[in-house]
Design a protein around this motif. Sequence first.
Motif, PDB file in Angstrom:
ATOM      1  N   LEU A 190     130.469  37.797  86.393  1.00  0.00           N
ATOM      2  CA  LEU A 190     129.075  37.681  86.853  1.00  0.00           C
ATOM      3  C   LEU A 190     128.742  38.805  87.837  1.00  0.00           C
ATOM      4  O   LEU A 190     127.635  39.341  87.833  1.00  0.00           O
ATOM      5  CB  LEU A 190     128.834  36.302  87.485  1.00  0.00           C
ATOM      6  N   GLU A 191     129.721  39.170  88.666  1.00  0.00           N
ATOM      7  CA  GLU A 191     129.480  40.273  89.610  1.00  0.00           C
ATOM      8  C   GLU A 191     129.236  41.581  88.866  1.00  0.00           C
ATOM      9  O   GLU A 191     128.378  42.379  89.248  1.00  0.00           O
ATOM     10  CB  GLU A 191     130.655  40.392  90.578  1.00  0.00           C
ATOM     11  N   ALA A 192     129.979  41.785  87.777  1.00  0.00           N
ATOM     12  CA  ALA A 192     129.801  43.021  86.992  1.00  0.00           C
ATOM     13  C   ALA A 192     128.418  43.028  86.329  1.00  0.00           C
ATOM     14  O   ALA A 192     127.752  44.075  86.260  1.00  0.00           O
ATOM     15  CB  ALA A 192     130.902  43.132  85.948  1.00  0.00           C
ATOM     16  N   LEU A 193     127.973  41.880  85.862  1.00  0.00           N
ATOM     17  CA  LEU A 193     126.632  41.802  85.261  1.00  0.00           C
ATOM     18  C   LEU A 193     125.570  42.028  86.341  1.00  0.00           C
ATOM     19  O   LEU A 193     124.572  42.728  86.125  1.00  0.00           O
ATOM     20  CB  LEU A 193     126.434  40.442  84.581  1.00  0.00           C
ATOM     21  N   ALA A 194     125.809  41.452  87.522  1.00  0.00           N
ATOM     22  CA  ALA A 194     124.857  41.607  88.630  1.00  0.00           C
ATOM     23  C   ALA A 194     124.723  43.079  89.034  1.00  0.00           C
ATOM     24  O   ALA A 194     123.636  43.550  89.381  1.00  0.00           O
ATOM     25  CB  ALA A 194     125.295  40.762  89.820  1.00  0.00           C
ATOM     26  N   GLN A 195     125.847  43.775  88.952  1.00  0.00           N
ATOM     27  CA  GLN A 195     125.819  45.203  89.318  1.00  0.00           C
ATOM     28  C   GLN A 195     124.882  45.986  88.386  1.00  0.00           C
ATOM     29  O   GLN A 195     124.137  46.856  88.832  1.00  0.00           O
ATOM     30  CB  GLN A 195     127.224  45.762  89.219  1.00  0.00           C
ATOM     31  N   VAL A 196     124.911  45.639  87.120  1.00  0.00           N
ATOM     32  CA  VAL A 196     124.008  46.282  86.156  1.00  0.00           C
ATOM     33  C   VAL A 196     122.552  45.988  86.540  1.00  0.00           C
ATOM     34  O   VAL A 196     121.677  46.858  86.471  1.00  0.00           O
ATOM     35  CB  VAL A 196     124.293  45.766  84.721  1.00  0.00           C
ATOM     36  N   LEU A 197     122.316  44.768  86.984  1.00  0.00           N
ATOM     37  CA  LEU A 197     120.938  44.357  87.290  1.00  0.00           C
ATOM     38  C   LEU A 197     120.402  45.026  88.554  1.00  0.00           C
ATOM     39  O   LEU A 197     119.193  45.047  88.779  1.00  0.00           O
ATOM     40  CB  LEU A 197     120.874  42.829  87.424  1.00  0.00           C
ATOM     41  N   GLU A 198     121.299  45.580  89.360  1.00  0.00           N
ATOM     42  CA  GLU A 198     120.843  46.248  90.584  1.00  0.00           C
ATOM     43  C   GLU A 198     119.872  47.379  90.290  1.00  0.00           C
ATOM     44  O   GLU A 198     118.954  47.644  91.059  1.00  0.00           O
ATOM     45  CB  GLU A 198     122.038  46.744  91.390  1.00  0.00           C
ATOM     46  N   ALA A 199     120.059  48.047  89.148  1.00  0.00           N
ATOM     47  CA  ALA A 199     119.169  49.161  88.790  1.00  0.00           C
ATOM     48  C   ALA A 199     117.846  48.669  88.195  1.00  0.00           C
ATOM     49  O   ALA A 199     116.989  49.473  87.837  1.00  0.00           O
ATOM     50  CB  ALA A 199     119.885  50.076  87.791  1.00  0.00           C
ATOM     51  N   PRO A 220     133.189  26.652  88.199  1.00  0.00           N
ATOM     52  CA  PRO A 220     132.372  27.801  87.798  1.00  0.00           C
ATOM     53  C   PRO A 220     131.639  28.423  88.992  1.00  0.00           C
ATOM     54  O   PRO A 220     131.332  27.734  89.965  1.00  0.00           O
ATOM     55  CB  PRO A 220     131.388  27.207  86.784  1.00  0.00           C
ATOM     56  N   PHE A 221     131.398  29.703  88.879  1.00  0.00           N
ATOM     57  CA  PHE A 221     130.725  30.453  89.941  1.00  0.00           C
ATOM     58  C   PHE A 221     129.252  30.613  89.561  1.00  0.00           C
ATOM     59  O   PHE A 221     128.910  30.663  88.381  1.00  0.00           O
ATOM     60  CB  PHE A 221     131.401  31.819  90.080  1.00  0.00           C
ATOM     61  N   SER A 222     128.393  30.706  90.580  1.00  0.00           N
ATOM     62  CA  SER A 222     126.951  30.844  90.326  1.00  0.00           C
ATOM     63  C   SER A 222     126.495  32.259  90.650  1.00  0.00           C
ATOM     64  O   SER A 222     126.801  32.777  91.729  1.00  0.00           O
ATOM     65  CB  SER A 222     126.166  29.871  91.209  1.00  0.00           C
ATOM     66  N   MET A 223     125.718  32.839  89.741  1.00  0.00           N
ATOM     67  CA  MET A 223     125.160  34.178  89.995  1.00  0.00           C
ATOM     68  C   MET A 223     124.349  34.196  91.306  1.00  0.00           C
ATOM     69  O   MET A 223     124.359  35.178  92.042  1.00  0.00           O
ATOM     70  CB  MET A 223     124.272  34.560  88.804  1.00  0.00           C
ATOM     71  N   ALA A 224     123.660  33.094  91.596  1.00  0.00           N
ATOM     72  CA  ALA A 224     122.811  33.052  92.806  1.00  0.00           C
ATOM     73  C   ALA A 224     123.628  33.067  94.090  1.00  0.00           C
ATOM     74  O   ALA A 224     123.079  33.251  95.183  1.00  0.00           O
ATOM     75  CB  ALA A 224     121.914  31.822  92.784  1.00  0.00           C
ATOM     76  N   ALA A 225     124.953  32.877  93.979  1.00  0.00           N
ATOM     77  CA  ALA A 225     125.801  32.935  95.176  1.00  0.00           C
ATOM     78  C   ALA A 225     126.144  34.374  95.555  1.00  0.00           C
ATOM     79  O   ALA A 225     126.720  34.615  96.610  1.00  0.00           O
ATOM     80  CB  ALA A 225     127.076  32.125  94.937  1.00  0.00           C
ATOM     81  N   ILE A 226     125.819  35.322  94.687  1.00  0.00           N
ATOM     82  CA  ILE A 226     126.041  36.737  95.026  1.00  0.00           C
ATOM     83  C   ILE A 226     124.891  37.164  95.947  1.00  0.00           C
ATOM     84  O   ILE A 226     123.717  37.078  95.549  1.00  0.00           O
ATOM     85  CB  ILE A 226     126.055  37.602  93.735  1.00  0.00           C
ATOM     86  N   PRO A 227     125.211  37.569  97.191  1.00  0.00           N
ATOM     87  CA  PRO A 227     124.126  37.798  98.167  1.00  0.00           C
ATOM     88  C   PRO A 227     122.999  38.700  97.647  1.00  0.00           C
ATOM     89  O   PRO A 227     121.821  38.384  97.842  1.00  0.00           O
ATOM     90  CB  PRO A 227     124.857  38.435  99.359  1.00  0.00           C
TER      91      PRO A 227
END
Length: 401
Positions: A190-199, A220-227
């Motif tokens: 999820l962190e790797a996907l979030a990194q893509v979304l940063e752009a 399971p981990f939540s995407m919304a938990a990534i600051p």
Amino acid sequence: MTAPHTLLSARTQAMSESATLAMAKKARELAAQGVQVINLSLGEPDFQTPKHICEAAKKAIDEGYTKYPPVAGYADLRQAIAEKFARENQIHCEAKHIVVSTGAKQSLANLFLALVDEGDEVVIFAPYWVSYVEMVRMAGGTPVILESDLESGFKVSPDQLAQALSPRTKAVLYSSPSNPTGAVYSRSELEALAQVLEAHPQVLVIADEIYEHITFGERPFSMAAIPSMAERVATVNGLSKGFSMTGWRLGYMAAPAWLAEACEKIQGQITSGASSITQRAALAALQEDLTATYAMRDAYLRRRDLVISLCNAIEGIKTYVPDGAFYLFPEVDAFFGRRAGTYHIQNADDLCMYLLHEAHVSLVSGGAFGAPKCLRISFAASDEQIREAFARIARALAQLQ
Ligand code: PMP
Ligand code: GLU
């Protein structure tokens, strides 16, 4: 189905019926004719709702919770949901970020209506839950499907996501644990996907976590938990699966305040919110410990292993080990092209119909989930039903030449 009436809107005419509900309906119709159908199609827990939750509903009626509730949910329930998100998902939000609805389905519909304009794109990870595509289209959006298969663990890669995002993308949508595959995206994935979304700061993520309590490994981990994503994720959840409350119709989400307010406005025009009695029961469900939920999860784990071993005993069914939910989604294309009597199996839809009519077992074709090589088998059924279903499936498949 009968031909569409000319008065029906183009939108409705273009819409497909929910394949999961359609198969469940067919199974019920056959059962009404006296056929002993085993229903492994509907994703519905076969347990009773835990007693303390039912008691809370009875008490709510006696206490007079029978009037229109606030549209976004009772204040104490919204607060309890915000606390649940902080405690269990490391999602830090307040009651104003929470909207209670008549099922996760309603939360999703609210979100698409709130976000999507005609022609906007919504990126959907496949295999996807059947209703996503239809709901996005209903809102005027264009689904952009990212494929994944058994070899990739039914997971989409960051590269795939990067290639799919465009200036027209409004949202990215996935379920984890996944319906129909049971795949669970890990924290690092999820962190790797979030990194893509940063752009792509204009893109919102819709994370459907309705199976969160039915997992067989790490929590399971939540995407919304990534600051960096906290302000960009709508987390959808509900009580149908983890608390065996499908008929109660209770969903909820945590979203940025502007989006929660928009969903409240939509809901205020369409449903006026979730049933007052169900909401009081939901409060009991979320405040009590999860003993009953974990007991159900343990039963699903045992059944998962049973279904895998029964599938592995049938040549031609390709399996894997799902980490969550209560579905197995094996590849069955080895049977395509085979015949038995008047049946000619050309795809998963044909195989599903063959098994319904010849084995009297209802499953759902992978086509409806964007994976035409697969079939979905729900293991939210008793061990006896599962064993009997597989005895029948094995016999019917052996007839195919
Ligand atoms: N999302 C997923 C992935 C589901 O499998 C379901 C099953 N019904 C829903 C949402 C909707 O759940 P409900 O409306 O019952 O809360
Ligand atoms: N979500 C469940 C399923 O996939 C229930 C049916 C539905 O709402 O589609 O079977």
